[in-house]
Design a protein around this motif. Structure first.
Motif, mmCIF file in Angstrom:
data_model
loop_
_atom_site.group_PDB
_atom_site.id
_atom_site.type_symbol
_atom_site.label_atom_id
_atom_site.label_comp_id
_atom_site.label_asym_id
_atom_site.label_seq_id
_atom_site.Cartn_x
_atom_site.Cartn_y
_atom_site.Cartn_z
ATOM 1 N N LEU A 8 0.836 -1.186 0.000
ATOM 2 C CA LEU A 8 0.000 0.000 0.000
ATOM 3 C C LEU A 8 0.883 1.252 0.000
ATOM 4 O O LEU A 8 1.738 1.408 0.864
ATOM 5 C CB LEU A 8 -0.912 -0.018 1.234
ATOM 6 N N ALA A 9 0.670 2.104 -0.994
ATOM 7 C CA ALA A 9 1.483 3.318 -1.108
ATOM 8 C C ALA A 9 0.718 4.547 -0.638
ATOM 9 O O ALA A 9 1.316 5.508 -0.148
ATOM 10 C CB ALA A 9 1.942 3.507 -2.542
ATOM 11 N N ALA A 10 -0.581 4.537 -0.793
ATOM 12 C CA ALA A 10 -1.426 5.655 -0.374
ATOM 13 C C ALA A 10 -2.862 5.173 -0.385
ATOM 14 O O ALA A 10 -3.191 4.209 -1.058
ATOM 15 C CB ALA A 10 -1.280 6.825 -1.348
ATOM 16 N N PHE A 11 -3.728 5.833 0.360
ATOM 17 C CA PHE A 11 -5.140 5.454 0.310
ATOM 18 C C PHE A 11 -6.031 6.626 0.681
ATOM 19 O O PHE A 11 -5.585 7.600 1.275
ATOM 20 C CB PHE A 11 -5.440 4.268 1.242
ATOM 21 N N THR A 12 -7.275 6.513 0.285
ATOM 22 C CA THR A 12 -8.310 7.460 0.673
ATOM 23 C C THR A 12 -9.539 6.661 1.059
ATOM 24 O O THR A 12 -9.835 5.657 0.435
ATOM 25 C CB THR A 12 -8.796 8.339 -0.508
ATOM 26 N N SER A 49 -10.052 3.392 -1.296
ATOM 27 C CA SER A 49 -9.407 3.363 -2.598
ATOM 28 C C SER A 49 -7.930 3.637 -2.353
ATOM 29 O O SER A 49 -7.588 4.528 -1.582
ATOM 30 C CB SER A 49 -10.021 4.451 -3.478
ATOM 31 N N GLY A 50 -7.083 2.851 -2.964
ATOM 32 C CA GLY A 50 -5.670 2.999 -2.658
ATOM 33 C C GLY A 50 -4.788 2.986 -3.879
ATOM 34 O O GLY A 50 -5.223 2.647 -4.984
ATOM 35 N N VAL A 51 -3.550 3.372 -3.636
ATOM 36 C CA VAL A 51 -2.514 3.228 -4.656
ATOM 37 C C VAL A 51 -1.625 2.099 -4.184
ATOM 38 O O VAL A 51 -1.156 2.107 -3.046
ATOM 39 C CB VAL A 51 -1.700 4.530 -4.820
ATOM 40 N N VAL A 52 -1.449 1.110 -5.056
ATOM 41 C CA VAL A 52 -0.653 -0.058 -4.706
ATOM 42 C C VAL A 52 0.625 -0.044 -5.540
ATOM 43 O O VAL A 52 0.577 0.080 -6.765
ATOM 44 C CB VAL A 52 -1.446 -1.359 -4.984
ATOM 45 N N GLY A 53 1.742 -0.144 -4.851
ATOM 46 C CA GLY A 53 3.026 -0.272 -5.543
ATOM 47 C C GLY A 53 3.300 -1.747 -5.762
ATOM 48 O O GLY A 53 3.548 -2.487 -4.821
ATOM 49 N N LEU A 54 3.198 -2.191 -7.003
ATOM 50 C CA LEU A 54 3.397 -3.611 -7.302
ATOM 51 C C LEU A 54 4.867 -4.001 -7.198
ATOM 52 O O LEU A 54 5.749 -3.157 -7.376
ATOM 53 C CB LEU A 54 2.904 -3.931 -8.720
ATOM 54 N N GLU A 55 5.098 -5.288 -6.950
ATOM 55 C CA GLU A 55 6.478 -5.801 -6.899
ATOM 56 C C GLU A 55 7.243 -5.479 -8.173
ATOM 57 O O GLU A 55 8.450 -5.316 -8.164
ATOM 58 C CB GLU A 55 6.458 -7.336 -6.737
ATOM 59 N N GLU A 56 6.495 -5.417 -9.280
ATOM 60 C CA GLU A 56 7.119 -5.149 -10.578
ATOM 61 C C GLU A 56 7.539 -3.691 -10.727
ATOM 62 O O GLU A 56 8.113 -3.309 -11.748
ATOM 63 C CB GLU A 56 6.146 -5.519 -11.700
ATOM 64 N N GLY A 57 7.196 -2.850 -9.728
ATOM 65 C CA GLY A 57 7.635 -1.461 -9.768
ATOM 66 C C GLY A 57 6.646 -0.489 -10.389
ATOM 67 O O GLY A 57 6.991 0.645 -10.676
#
Ligand SMILES: [Zn+2]
Length: 138
Positions: A58-62, A84-92
């Motif tokens: 999890l990189a950010a959420f609202t 609702s969130g921003v997800v930083g995937l393992e793939e970058g």
């Protein structure tokens, strides 16, 4: 897989099949999720499909109180927020998705950096079936 165009429609078809797919530029290797026909880095137009492992952080959420109609149908409203969130995937790559399994009534319990795994939420049937991308804590 190469025959599918690098479009939002293909992306949604893959979601229906429970695959989180992105495009990878053949020239510079830049990844895009959702896929794009033109590379955002080098403007190359030769792409390969790549499947994401569906793991990230999890990189950010609202917390969202007033959602789109399909969320209201699911019982989310001003009292029952969804996340609702921003997800930083393992793939970058970073993608926006719904975050499940977190307590939006206590946003202070939702931690940035939480390891997440992908979930595919199917809604509707047949022609109208849509799949929403979501992530939940591991
Ligand atoms: Zn490129």
């Amino acid at each position: 897989m190469q025959e599918r165009p690098f479009s939002d429609i293909s992306y949604e078809e893959f979601l229906n099949e429970e695959k989180l797919m992105g495009s990878k530029c053949k020239k510079c290797g830049a990844l895009s999720v959702p896929p794009r026909p033109i590379c955002i880095k080098c403007y190359g137009n030769e792409m390969d499909w790549v499947e994401m492992k569906g793991k990230g952080k999890l990189a950010a959420f609202t917390s969202i109180a007033v959602g789109p109609p399909f969320m209201i149908e699911e019982g989310y409203d001003r009292e029952h927020h969804y996340c609702s969130g921003v997800v930083g995937l393992e793939e970058g790559v970073r993608i926006v998705a719904r975050i499940e399994g977190v307590d939006t009534s206590m946003p202070e319990t939702i931690k940035i950096g939480t390891p997440l795994t992908v979930q595919f939420l199917h809604r509707g049937e047949g022609e109208k079936m849509r799949t929403f991308l979501a992530f939940k804590p591991l």
